[in-house]
Motif scaffolding. Structure first.
Motif, PDB file in Angstrom:
ATOM      1  N   MET A   1       0.811  -1.182  -0.001  1.00 30.15           N
ATOM      2  CA  MET A   1       0.049   0.157  -0.046  1.00 30.15           C
ATOM      3  C   MET A   1       0.829   1.320   0.179  1.00 30.15           C
ATOM      4  SD  MET A   1      -2.766   1.183   2.998  1.00 30.15           S
ATOM      5  CE  MET A   1      -3.856  -0.016   2.244  1.00 30.15           C
ATOM      6  N   THR A   2       0.596   2.265  -0.813  1.00 24.42           N
ATOM      7  CA  THR A   2       1.251   3.693  -1.001  1.00 24.42           C
ATOM      8  C   THR A   2       0.873   4.318   0.439  1.00 24.42           C
ATOM      9  OG1 THR A   2       1.272   3.403  -3.219  1.00 24.42           O
ATOM     10  CG2 THR A   2       1.507   5.454  -2.445  1.00 24.42           C
ATOM     11  N   THR A   3       1.899   4.896   0.706  1.00 24.12           N
ATOM     12  CA  THR A   3       1.686   5.763   2.139  1.00 24.12           C
ATOM     13  C   THR A   3       2.531   7.231   1.592  1.00 24.12           C
ATOM     14  OG1 THR A   3       3.835   5.091   3.203  1.00 24.12           O
ATOM     15  CG2 THR A   3       1.986   3.806   3.721  1.00 24.12           C
ATOM     16  N   PHE A   4       1.892   8.136   2.436  1.00 27.98           N
ATOM     17  CA  PHE A   4       2.663   9.530   2.343  1.00 27.98           C
ATOM     18  C   PHE A   4       2.885   9.999   3.833  1.00 27.98           C
ATOM     19  CE2 PHE A   4      -1.758  10.747   2.257  1.00 27.98           C
ATOM     20  CZ  PHE A   4      -1.740  12.076   3.333  1.00 27.98           C
ATOM     21  N   THR A   5       3.921  11.003   3.875  1.00 29.83           N
ATOM     22  CA  THR A   5       4.385  11.573   5.178  1.00 29.83           C
ATOM     23  C   THR A   5       3.225  12.853   5.331  1.00 29.83           C
ATOM     24  OG1 THR A   5       6.630  10.849   4.895  1.00 29.83           O
ATOM     25  CG2 THR A   5       6.075  12.542   6.611  1.00 29.83           C
ATOM     26  N   ALA A   6       2.584  12.454   6.589  1.00 36.25           N
ATOM     27  CA  ALA A   6       1.733  13.551   7.103  1.00 36.25           C
ATOM     28  C   ALA A   6       2.359  14.615   7.770  1.00 36.25           C
ATOM     29  CB  ALA A   6       0.397  12.974   7.827  1.00 36.25           C
ATOM     30  N   LYS A   7       2.348  15.952   7.836  1.00 41.54           N
ATOM     31  CA  LYS A   7       3.005  16.871   8.233  1.00 41.54           C
ATOM     32  C   LYS A   7       2.210  17.823   9.087  1.00 41.54           C
ATOM     33  CE  LYS A   7       6.938  16.288   5.292  1.00 41.54           C
ATOM     34  NZ  LYS A   7       7.591  17.328   4.268  1.00 41.54           N
ATOM     35  N   PHE A   8       2.418  18.244  10.347  1.00 39.88           N
ATOM     36  CA  PHE A   8       1.637  19.364  11.152  1.00 39.88           C
ATOM     37  C   PHE A   8       2.425  19.985  11.753  1.00 39.88           C
ATOM     38  CE2 PHE A   8      -0.676  21.652  14.102  1.00 39.88           C
ATOM     39  CZ  PHE A   8      -1.765  22.097  13.463  1.00 39.88           C
ATOM     40  N   ILE A   9       3.142  21.034  11.594  1.00 40.03           N
ATOM     41  CA  ILE A   9       4.222  21.676  12.283  1.00 40.03           C
ATOM     42  C   ILE A   9       5.358  21.007  12.337  1.00 40.03           C
ATOM     43  CG2 ILE A   9       4.866  23.575  14.078  1.00 40.03           C
ATOM     44  CD1 ILE A   9       2.406  24.143  12.211  1.00 40.03           C
ATOM     45  N   ASP A  10       5.761  20.386  13.668  1.00 39.91           N
ATOM     46  CA  ASP A  10       6.913  19.780  13.722  1.00 39.91           C
ATOM     47  C   ASP A  10       6.554  18.390  13.896  1.00 39.91           C
ATOM     48  OD1 ASP A  10       5.748  19.854  16.347  1.00 39.91           O
ATOM     49  OD2 ASP A  10       7.508  20.586  17.303  1.00 39.91           O
ATOM     50  N   GLN A  11       5.471  17.831  13.415  1.00 40.98           N
ATOM     51  CA  GLN A  11       4.934  16.505  13.940  1.00 40.98           C
ATOM     52  C   GLN A  11       4.978  15.855  12.235  1.00 40.98           C
ATOM     53  OE1 GLN A  11       1.009  16.185  16.104  1.00 40.98           O
ATOM     54  NE2 GLN A  11       1.612  18.093  16.631  1.00 40.98           N
ATOM     55  N   GLU A  12       5.243  14.588  12.393  1.00 37.40           N
ATOM     56  CA  GLU A  12       5.389  13.932  11.020  1.00 37.40           C
ATOM     57  C   GLU A  12       4.826  12.370  11.541  1.00 37.40           C
ATOM     58  OE1 GLU A  12       8.664  13.747   8.745  1.00 37.40           O
ATOM     59  OE2 GLU A  12       9.015  16.150   8.244  1.00 37.40           O
ATOM     60  N   TRP A  13       4.099  11.789  10.575  1.00 34.35           N
ATOM     61  CA  TRP A  13       3.744  10.411  10.843  1.00 34.35           C
ATOM     62  C   TRP A  13       3.308   9.843   9.273  1.00 34.35           C
ATOM     63  CZ3 TRP A  13       0.821  14.588  12.045  1.00 34.35           C
ATOM     64  CH2 TRP A  13      -0.304  14.891  11.642  1.00 34.35           C
ATOM     65  N   GLU A  14       3.134   8.657   9.118  1.00 33.49           N
ATOM     66  CA  GLU A  14       2.927   7.873   7.796  1.00 33.49           C
ATOM     67  C   GLU A  14       1.435   7.694   7.915  1.00 33.49           C
ATOM     68  OE1 GLU A  14       4.846   7.483   5.069  1.00 33.49           O
ATOM     69  OE2 GLU A  14       6.318   8.705   6.237  1.00 33.49           O
ATOM     70  N   VAL A  15       0.742   7.855   6.714  1.00 34.66           N
ATOM     71  CA  VAL A  15      -0.776   7.647   6.602  1.00 34.66           C
ATOM     72  C   VAL A  15      -0.728   6.931   5.145  1.00 34.66           C
ATOM     73  CG1 VAL A  15      -1.933   9.123   8.082  1.00 34.66           C
ATOM     74  CG2 VAL A  15      -1.138   9.796   5.636  1.00 34.66           C
ATOM     75  N   PRO A  16      -1.844   5.905   4.955  1.00 36.79           N
ATOM     76  CA  PRO A  16      -1.934   5.420   3.586  1.00 36.79           C
ATOM     77  C   PRO A  16      -2.779   6.148   2.506  1.00 36.79           C
ATOM     78  CG  PRO A  16      -3.651   4.499   5.215  1.00 36.79           C
ATOM     79  CD  PRO A  16      -2.774   5.432   5.866  1.00 36.79           C
ATOM     80  N   VAL A  17      -2.577   5.931   1.225  1.00 35.98           N
ATOM     81  CA  VAL A  17      -3.292   6.577   0.232  1.00 35.98           C
ATOM     82  C   VAL A  17      -4.459   5.785  -0.052  1.00 35.98           C
ATOM     83  CG1 VAL A  17      -3.296   7.212  -2.106  1.00 35.98           C
ATOM     84  CG2 VAL A  17      -1.204   7.751  -0.805  1.00 35.98           C
ATOM     85  N   GLU A  18      -5.686   6.337   0.397  1.00 38.15           N
ATOM     86  CA  GLU A  18      -6.912   5.607   0.182  1.00 38.15           C
ATOM     87  C   GLU A  18      -8.031   6.425  -0.402  1.00 38.15           C
ATOM     88  OE1 GLU A  18      -7.988   4.204   3.950  1.00 38.15           O
ATOM     89  OE2 GLU A  18      -6.352   2.659   4.171  1.00 38.15           O
ATOM     90  N   SER A  19      -8.789   5.950  -1.205  1.00 39.58           N
ATOM     91  CA  SER A  19     -10.118   6.581  -1.928  1.00 39.58           C
ATOM     92  C   SER A  19     -10.814   6.617  -0.694  1.00 39.58           C
ATOM     93  CB  SER A  19     -10.483   5.727  -2.697  1.00 39.58           C
ATOM     94  OG  SER A  19     -11.696   6.448  -3.351  1.00 39.58           O
ATOM     95  N   GLY A  20     -11.575   8.025  -0.588  1.00 39.91           N
ATOM     96  CA  GLY A  20     -12.569   8.400   0.336  1.00 39.91           C
ATOM     97  C   GLY A  20     -12.036   8.697   1.875  1.00 39.91           C
ATOM     98  N   ARG A  21     -10.730   8.636   2.042  1.00 40.85           N
ATOM     99  CA  ARG A  21     -10.258   8.942   3.311  1.00 40.85           C
ATOM    100  C   ARG A  21      -9.879  10.150   3.675  1.00 40.85           C
ATOM    101  NH1 ARG A  21      -6.100   5.213   6.938  1.00 40.85           N
ATOM    102  NH2 ARG A  21      -5.403   6.746   8.578  1.00 40.85           N
ATOM    103  N   TYR A  22      -9.543  11.005   2.639  1.00 45.19           N
ATOM    104  CA  TYR A  22      -9.235  12.348   2.948  1.00 45.19           C
ATOM    105  C   TYR A  22     -10.246  13.504   2.445  1.00 45.19           C
ATOM    106  CZ  TYR A  22      -5.005   9.868   3.844  1.00 45.19           C
ATOM    107  OH  TYR A  22      -4.148   8.768   4.806  1.00 45.19           O
ATOM    108  N   HIS A  23     -10.063  14.533   3.128  1.00 46.04           N
ATOM    109  CA  HIS A  23     -10.916  15.651   3.047  1.00 46.04           C
ATOM    110  C   HIS A  23     -10.512  17.136   2.847  1.00 46.04           C
ATOM    111  CE1 HIS A  23     -15.070  17.979   3.213  1.00 46.04           C
ATOM    112  NE2 HIS A  23     -14.443  18.569   4.057  1.00 46.04           N
ATOM    113  N   MET A  24     -10.769  17.641   1.669  1.00 52.14           N
ATOM    114  CA  MET A  24     -10.052  18.853   1.677  1.00 52.14           C
ATOM    115  C   MET A  24     -10.923  20.127   2.171  1.00 52.14           C
ATOM    116  SD  MET A  24      -8.665  19.270  -2.201  1.00 52.14           S
ATOM    117  CE  MET A  24      -8.030  21.022  -2.018  1.00 52.14           C
ATOM    118  N   ILE A  25     -10.356  21.191   2.774  1.00 53.84           N
ATOM    119  CA  ILE A  25     -11.011  22.572   3.342  1.00 53.84           C
ATOM    120  C   ILE A  25     -10.440  23.740   2.437  1.00 53.84           C
ATOM    121  CG2 ILE A  25     -11.712  23.865   4.991  1.00 53.84           C
ATOM    122  CD1 ILE A  25     -11.838  21.758   6.831  1.00 53.84           C
TER     123      ILE A  25
END
Length: 286
Positions: free
Chosen positions: A1-25
């Motif tokens: 499964m493809t993953t990417f690095t999630a980033k928020f300020i100084d935090q990083e973690w891996e999350v999968p690329v999945e259809s329907g999992r993400y939401h843009m604002i």
């Protein structure tokens, strides 16, 4: 499964690329937020990533929603940031990409989100999706994006907060010199990097239409109009009509934010508006 690095300020973690999992604002007025929104549509990711919009004009607490946000139930953008980190003090900016499984923000930088969509989310691209980024042209793309940000988009924002005529003259000259250069370039090729649409075109399109719709009058950048640059005008019409970016470009939303938001407030204190004053209009439909 493809993953990417999630980033928020100084935090990083891996999350999968999945259809329907993400939401843009996003906000329809915002040139930064429109960047990944364009990629979402062109690449067919609108079938996999949901979207919601903040109101055009910020309140005293920043950007808000006219109704509780559809995924998080939040009333303001600040509330969503605090779901990721309750101690976060701002700024509270768009666009943001959130993970629906826990409502955490996984990306909050527009250029990073655009690149995320063009690369890491490639498994979800529709079959006829344009190739907006490639490793072979990565250095050219990154250099051109930096040039657009430094010598065009950022100049527009600097001009909103100037008080000295000498500074205005300097920055406005640089602004139109940049347009002169792009006019010459687009007389030689259909897109900014050559024969094909790329991330660079997206980065240029989003501030360009805002200059045409609102910035020409509000920021006193009226020495020339978009139609005075026939090659840029033709290129912009191609994106607006042939690539259907007209469905992602809301002139009224842009005017609402620019005139009633922080740029309008910054400009209204000025008393000398006599040098330039002809209002810009969007003409990409012709």
């Amino acid at each position: 499964m493809t993953t990417f690095t999630a980033k928020f300020i100084d935090q990083e973690w891996e999350v999968p690329v999945e259809s329907g999992r993400y939401h843009m604002i996003v906000g329809e007025f915002c040139p930064y937020a429109q960047r990944p929104q364009i990629a979402r549509q062109l690449l067919g990711l609108d079938k996999h990533i949901s979207i919601s919009f903040v109101d055009d004009v910020p309140s005293d607490i920043g950007l808000i929603f006219s109704q509780p946000e559809q995924v998080t139930g939040a009333k303001s953008l600040r509330d969503i940031y605090h779901l990721t980190d309750p101690t976060y003090k701002g700024p509270y900016t768009i666009p943001i990409l959130i993970d629906k499984t826990d409502n955490r923000i996984v990306c909050k930088e527009s250029a990073d989100m655009l690149r995320l969509f063009t690369t890491d989310f490639s498994d979800l691209h529709q079959e006829d999706a344009p190739v907006l980024f490639s490793q072979e042209t990565a250095s050219l793309i990154d250099n051109d994006i930096k040039d657009i940000n430094n010598n065009f988009q950022s100049l527009m924002y600097k001009l909103a907060f100037l008080d000295k005529q000498a500074d205005y003259d300097t920055y406005s000259k640089e602004f139109f010199t940049f347009l002169d250069q792009k006019e010459h370039l687009l007389g030689q090729r259909p897109f900014l990097l050559g024969d094909n649409l790329s991330e660079v075109d997206i980065h240029f399109f989003t501030p360009l239409v805002r200059w045409d719709i609102a910035g020409r009058d509000l920021l006193l950048l009226n020495q020339k109009a978009l139609e005075d640059y026939p090659n840029i005008f033709s290129w912009a019409k191609t994106l607006y009509n042939d690539f259907n970016l007209k469905t992602l470009t809301n002139p009224q939303s842009i005017k609402n934010n620019y005139y009633l938001g922080k740029f309008g407030r910054a400009v209204r204190h000025r008393t000398n508006r006599s040098k330039y004053g002809k209002m810009g209009k969007i003409k990409l439909k012709s």
